[in-house]
Design a protein around this motif. Structure first.
Motif, PDB file in Angstrom:
ATOM      1  N   ASP A  99      30.890  37.455  -3.304  1.00 51.05           N
ATOM      2  CA  ASP A  99      30.478  36.351  -2.429  1.00 51.05           C
ATOM      3  C   ASP A  99      29.989  35.142  -3.219  1.00 51.05           C
ATOM      4  OD1 ASP A  99      28.277  37.773  -3.268  1.00 51.05           O
ATOM      5  OD2 ASP A  99      27.187  37.630  -1.372  1.00 51.05           O
ATOM      6  N   HIS A 100      29.417  35.351  -4.389  1.00 56.88           N
ATOM      7  CA  HIS A 100      29.013  34.228  -5.227  1.00 56.88           C
ATOM      8  C   HIS A 100      30.228  33.455  -5.753  1.00 56.88           C
ATOM      9  CE1 HIS A 100      25.280  36.644  -5.428  1.00 56.88           C
ATOM     10  NE2 HIS A 100      24.705  35.447  -5.471  1.00 56.88           N
ATOM     11  N   VAL A 101      31.220  34.208  -6.162  1.00 52.87           N
ATOM     12  CA  VAL A 101      32.430  33.576  -6.692  1.00 52.87           C
ATOM     13  C   VAL A 101      33.150  32.798  -5.591  1.00 52.87           C
ATOM     14  CG1 VAL A 101      34.643  34.008  -7.802  1.00 52.87           C
ATOM     15  CG2 VAL A 101      32.658  35.357  -8.458  1.00 52.87           C
ATOM     16  N   VAL A 102      33.238  33.394  -4.412  1.00 49.17           N
ATOM     17  CA  VAL A 102      33.895  32.719  -3.287  1.00 49.17           C
ATOM     18  C   VAL A 102      33.106  31.482  -2.882  1.00 49.17           C
ATOM     19  CG1 VAL A 102      34.549  32.986  -0.868  1.00 49.17           C
ATOM     20  CG2 VAL A 102      35.064  34.797  -2.495  1.00 49.17           C
ATOM     21  N   LEU A 103      31.782  31.547  -2.952  1.00 49.94           N
ATOM     22  CA  LEU A 103      30.959  30.383  -2.622  1.00 49.94           C
ATOM     23  C   LEU A 103      31.205  29.235  -3.607  1.00 49.94           C
ATOM     24  CD1 LEU A 103      28.701  29.283  -0.768  1.00 49.94           C
ATOM     25  CD2 LEU A 103      27.083  30.134  -2.461  1.00 49.94           C
ATOM     26  N   VAL A 104      31.305  29.540  -4.888  1.00 53.57           N
ATOM     27  CA  VAL A 104      31.590  28.510  -5.887  1.00 53.57           C
ATOM     28  C   VAL A 104      32.986  27.923  -5.673  1.00 53.57           C
ATOM     29  CG1 VAL A 104      32.017  28.136  -8.357  1.00 53.57           C
ATOM     30  CG2 VAL A 104      30.004  29.399  -7.618  1.00 53.57           C
ATOM     31  N   ALA A 105      33.957  28.781  -5.401  1.00 55.53           N
ATOM     32  CA  ALA A 105      35.324  28.305  -5.164  1.00 55.53           C
ATOM     33  C   ALA A 105      35.394  27.457  -3.897  1.00 55.53           C
ATOM     34  CB  ALA A 105      36.277  29.485  -5.070  1.00 55.53           C
ATOM     35  N   THR A 106      34.652  27.829  -2.870  1.00 53.23           N
ATOM     36  CA  THR A 106      34.623  27.044  -1.637  1.00 53.23           C
ATOM     37  C   THR A 106      34.006  25.672  -1.878  1.00 53.23           C
ATOM     38  OG1 THR A 106      34.451  29.080  -0.351  1.00 53.23           O
ATOM     39  CG2 THR A 106      33.846  27.031   0.756  1.00 53.23           C
ATOM     40  N   ILE A 134      41.843  35.091  -9.004  1.00 54.19           N
ATOM     41  CA  ILE A 134      41.338  35.988 -10.042  1.00 54.19           C
ATOM     42  C   ILE A 134      40.198  36.851  -9.519  1.00 54.19           C
ATOM     43  CG2 ILE A 134      40.179  36.041 -12.283  1.00 54.19           C
ATOM     44  CD1 ILE A 134      41.880  33.568 -13.005  1.00 54.19           C
ATOM     45  N   ALA A 135      39.310  36.274  -8.707  1.00 56.88           N
ATOM     46  CA  ALA A 135      38.184  37.046  -8.183  1.00 56.88           C
ATOM     47  C   ALA A 135      38.657  38.156  -7.248  1.00 56.88           C
ATOM     48  CB  ALA A 135      37.212  36.121  -7.456  1.00 56.88           C
ATOM     49  N   PHE A 136      39.549  37.828  -6.320  1.00 57.42           N
ATOM     50  CA  PHE A 136      40.032  38.858  -5.404  1.00 57.42           C
ATOM     51  C   PHE A 136      40.890  39.889  -6.123  1.00 57.42           C
ATOM     52  CE2 PHE A 136      38.970  35.742  -2.053  1.00 57.42           C
ATOM     53  CZ  PHE A 136      38.193  36.582  -1.262  1.00 57.42           C
ATOM     54  N   SER A 137      41.567  39.475  -7.158  1.00 56.76           N
ATOM     55  CA  SER A 137      42.337  40.422  -7.939  1.00 56.76           C
ATOM     56  C   SER A 137      41.421  41.433  -8.630  1.00 56.76           C
ATOM     57  CB  SER A 137      43.173  39.682  -8.968  1.00 56.76           C
ATOM     58  OG  SER A 137      43.756  40.584  -9.868  1.00 56.76           O
ATOM     59  N   MET A 138      40.294  40.964  -9.114  1.00 55.25           N
ATOM     60  CA  MET A 138      39.358  41.858  -9.793  1.00 55.25           C
ATOM     61  C   MET A 138      38.716  42.849  -8.825  1.00 55.25           C
ATOM     62  SD  MET A 138      39.396  41.150 -13.016  1.00 55.25           S
ATOM     63  CE  MET A 138      37.892  41.856 -13.638  1.00 55.25           C
ATOM     64  N   ASP A 167      45.435  46.620  -9.927  1.00 53.30           N
ATOM     65  CA  ASP A 167      45.828  46.039 -11.208  1.00 53.30           C
ATOM     66  C   ASP A 167      45.244  44.626 -11.287  1.00 53.30           C
ATOM     67  OD1 ASP A 167      46.990  45.537 -13.625  1.00 53.30           O
ATOM     68  OD2 ASP A 167      48.977  45.117 -12.800  1.00 53.30           O
ATOM     69  N   PRO A 168      44.191  44.409 -12.071  1.00 51.23           N
ATOM     70  CA  PRO A 168      43.533  43.096 -12.087  1.00 51.23           C
ATOM     71  C   PRO A 168      44.337  41.978 -12.725  1.00 51.23           C
ATOM     72  CG  PRO A 168      42.499  44.569 -13.666  1.00 51.23           C
ATOM     73  CD  PRO A 168      43.506  45.372 -12.917  1.00 51.23           C
ATOM     74  N   THR A 169      45.448  42.304 -13.373  1.00 51.72           N
ATOM     75  CA  THR A 169      46.229  41.246 -14.010  1.00 51.72           C
ATOM     76  C   THR A 169      47.110  40.489 -13.020  1.00 51.72           C
ATOM     77  OG1 THR A 169      47.989  42.799 -14.572  1.00 51.72           O
ATOM     78  CG2 THR A 169      46.264  42.447 -16.217  1.00 51.72           C
ATOM     79  N   VAL A 170      47.266  41.000 -11.808  1.00 46.45           N
ATOM     80  CA  VAL A 170      48.120  40.344 -10.822  1.00 46.45           C
ATOM     81  C   VAL A 170      47.573  38.960 -10.480  1.00 46.45           C
ATOM     82  CG1 VAL A 170      48.986  40.475  -8.458  1.00 46.45           C
ATOM     83  CG2 VAL A 170      48.942  42.519  -9.878  1.00 46.45           C
ATOM     84  N   GLY A 171      46.295  38.861 -10.239  1.00 47.61           N
ATOM     85  CA  GLY A 171      45.679  37.568  -9.931  1.00 47.61           C
ATOM     86  C   GLY A 171      45.764  36.605 -11.093  1.00 47.61           C
ATOM     87  N   GLN A 172      45.650  37.118 -12.306  1.00 49.56           N
ATOM     88  CA  GLN A 172      45.755  36.262 -13.478  1.00 49.56           C
ATOM     89  C   GLN A 172      47.173  35.732 -13.650  1.00 49.56           C
ATOM     90  OE1 GLN A 172      44.277  38.678 -16.648  1.00 49.56           O
ATOM     91  NE2 GLN A 172      42.197  38.704 -15.834  1.00 49.56           N
TER      92      GLN A 172
END
Length: 105
Positions: free
Chosen positions: A8-15, A50-54, A59-64
């Motif tokens: 939620d912190h990451v999404v808040l910064v992105a928003t 990247i955040a949602f991928s993590m 597989d966390p590399t998909v978002g990257q």
């Protein structure tokens, strides 16, 4: 080991970053400033990928990988946008988007 930041912190910064970019697109009259605001919006999208991928994907590399494609498209957009802005400046000596009527019939 690095401790994970809550999603939620990451999404808040992105928003917030996307909102600043949207405000820049809607309020600016300079074409270069509008291109910079669009870049802010694309960076907010990259942060979300990247955040949602993590947090969601196994597989966390998909978002990257998707973020790399977005960065590639953004670089092409900037190159094309700056070429258009430079050509308009050569023709009109002004890059104020309110004064441009080149594409009108």
């Amino acid at each position: 080991m690095i401790e994970a930041i809550p999603l939620d912190h990451v999404v808040l910064v992105a928003t917030a970053l996307f909102g600043i970019g949207l405000y820049g697109v809607l309020s600016r009259r300079n074409a270069v400033a509008i291109l910079m605001a669009i870049e802010l919006m694309l960076n907010a999208v990259n942060i979300n990928f990247i955040a949602f991928s993590m947090y969601v994907s196994p597989d966390p590399t998909v978002g990257q990988i998707i973020a790399i494609f977005v960065i590639t498209v953004a670089a092409a957009e900037v190159a094309l946008g700056l070429a258009i802005v430079l050509q308009i400046y050569r023709n009109k000596s002004n890059i104020n988007v309110d004064d441009l009527d080149l594409l009108r019939w």
